[in-house]
Design a protein around this motif. Structure first.
Motif: not given
Length: 289
Positions: A222-236
């Motif tokens: 991947c070029e970009r990534v979104a990190v999910m935690y408990r239904g939310r994106v906490v970092e991207s």
């Protein structure tokens, strides 16, 4: 394939069931044409729910709201099932993690690919088999002409996944949603499937939303990534930045939990703390330019 539009743009997506708290809340994602964007997180973080929402495949009991949901230029935030039928398979397609469950065990491989082409008006019945062969060759199926006549159970796991990908890209979609497509495969075949997705992206220019729990796969693909935690994106952000310089404690914990050969054999494995330990606000999110 449409031009000059994002493959996917979703803003403030929330998914809930009945009176329970939302299982996904306030998620925003963008996938540009020709880009592979990863979504990562542990089981239950909401990754697959997002993937299904992007295809209009959540059950009727799900309540989906979004400030904006655009799939290959089509506005889908208030879409009906009829609207989704105009998008699925043509503008957006999905690859599931278990290919045997995604294929019809009673139909030959060639017929399943040809069916997609005919349903979406990409070819007539006379040309369907020849076009199915071309697509099977596109996904690098060994001895493709012979395997057109095979049933799914006659193929290996990696070959079945190639067939699923062939069906997904048959109509030339702008967006490919891949929900953990390498989970059931061994490491060697997994690498082949990842290279296949890359080559198809390069050849067709489609955008890819890649769902995974494997940080190694995300870093490789991947070029970009979104990190999910408990239904939310906490970092991207860029995959390299997020994996090398994580700014949210959950992302750091996720990375630290990966077993490393350099750690002494009898050392305790790092584990992700209890859910209540991650209470701080999301790290500043990087918007794609």
């Amino acid at each position: 394939m449409t031009d000059d539009v994002d493959a996917l743009r979703v803003e403030d997506l929330s998914i809930s069931y009945g009176t329970a708290p939302p299982s996904v809340s306030g998620v925003s994602l963008r996938v540009r044409k020709g880009e592979i964007v990863g979504v990562i997180g542990e089981s239950g973080s909401g990754k697959s729910s997002i993937a299904l929402a992007m295809m209009g495949l959540l059950p009727d009991s799900a309540r989906v709201t979004a400030g904006r949901m655009t799939v290959a230029g089509a506005e889908m935030q208030d879409a009906t099932e009829r609207d989704w039928e105009q998008v699925r398979g043509v503008k957006a397609s999905m690859v599931f993690q278990e290919p045997m469950a995604a294929l019809n065990p009673c139909m030959r491989i060639g017929a399943q690919i040809a069916e997609v082409l005919q349903i979406h008006g990409k070819t007539d019945k006379r040309r369907a088999r020849a076009r199915a062969l071309e697509i099977l060759q596109l996904v690098q199926m060994p001895d493709a002409e012979k395997r057109l006549s095979y049933y799914p159970h006659q193929l290996s796991g990696g070959q079945r996944q190639r067939v699923v990908i062939a069906i997904a890209v048959a109509a030339g979609p702008d967006l490919l949603v891949a929900d953990e497509p390498t989970t059931a495969l061994d490491v060697t075949v997994q690498a082949q499937i990842l290279e296949l997705i890359k080559s198809l992206r390069d050849e067709t220019g489609m955008g890819v939303l890649f769902i995974s729990h494997d940080l190694g796969v995300i870093g490789q693909l991947c070029e970009r990534v979104a990190v999910m935690y408990r239904g939310r994106v906490v970092e991207s952000g860029s995959a390299r930045r997020v994996l090398e310089d994580p700014r949210h404690p959950y992302t750091r914990a996720l990375l630290e939990s990966i077993p490393r050969p350099s750690v002494p054999v009898r050392s305790p494995l790092a584990v992700i703390p209890a859910l209540n330990d991650f209470t701080e606000a999301p790290a500043e999110l990087e918007e794609a330019s």
